[in-house]
Design a protein around this motif. Structure first.
Motif, short mmCIF file in Angstrom:
data_model
loop_
_atom_site.label_atom_id
_atom_site.label_comp_id
_atom_site.label_asym_id
_atom_site.label_seq_id
_atom_site.Cartn_x
_atom_site.Cartn_y
_atom_site.Cartn_z
N PRO A 107 0.92 -1.30 0.11
CA PRO A 107 0.02 -0.06 0.11
C PRO A 107 0.85 1.32 0.03
O PRO A 107 2.00 1.15 0.43
N SER A 159 -10.10 0.06 -3.95
CA SER A 159 -9.36 0.17 -3.01
C SER A 159 -9.62 0.79 -1.94
O SER A 159 -10.87 0.82 -1.84
N GLU A 170 -4.56 1.37 -0.04
CA GLU A 170 -4.36 -0.14 -0.27
C GLU A 170 -5.07 -0.48 -1.69
O GLU A 170 -6.29 0.04 -1.95
N GLY A 171 -4.58 -1.22 -2.28
CA GLY A 171 -5.25 -2.04 -3.60
C GLY A 171 -4.99 -1.06 -4.73
O GLY A 171 -5.62 -1.18 -5.62
#
Length: 141
Positions: free
Chosen positions: A5, A86, A106-107
């Motif tokens: 991330p 995300s 994140e993502g």
């Protein structure tokens, strides 16, 4: 390493209550973040905004997933007409009369990596400007 991330931390000369209000009040958010037509600080609330870079505009689709007053705000972050999902998390830590903010996104790897707007470096540049300059200038004023 690729799926790590993006994380940025900054400490502001402002109390937690002021920083919390800046990241959760839509009238304050438009001063440093984005102008949201609707925003309610409640789990499950969805909101959208349009923003972009390099002349490309994207409709952001977000839904609040967690609220811990004065401590944590998390929401999903995706784009209309693009694959990928995300999560953005703001965490606040009181340090005397200052506030340390930790933002985790994140993502990012789930977005189309052939689009320069969706690569990790683009998010890093955007969040560094938003968290490092815009929010800092707003809450310290």
């Amino acid at each position: 390493m690729k799926n790590q991330p993006f994380v940025i931390e900054r400490t502001y000369n402002a109390p937690v209550e002021k920083v919390w209000k800046a990241i959760t009040d839509k009238n304050e958010m438009k001063q440093w973040y984005f102008d949201l037509s609707e925003f309610k600080l409640e789990k499950g609330f969805g909101f959208t905004f349009d923003a972009g870079d390099k002349g490309n505009m994207y409709t952001h689709l977000c839904k609040i997933t967690e609220v811990i007053p004065h401590q944590k705000l998390s929401y999903t972050w995706s784009y209309k007409d693009y694959q990928g999902d995300s999560q953005v998390t703001f965490e606040l830590f009181a340090e005397g009369d200052q506030t340390r903010l930790k933002l985790t996104h994140e993502g990012l790897e789930t977005f189309p990596q052939h689009n320069p707007s969706f690569v990790k470096e683009s998010f890093a540049a955007g969040w560094t400007e938003i968290i490092g300059k815009s929010l800092k200038g707003y809450v310290e004023n």
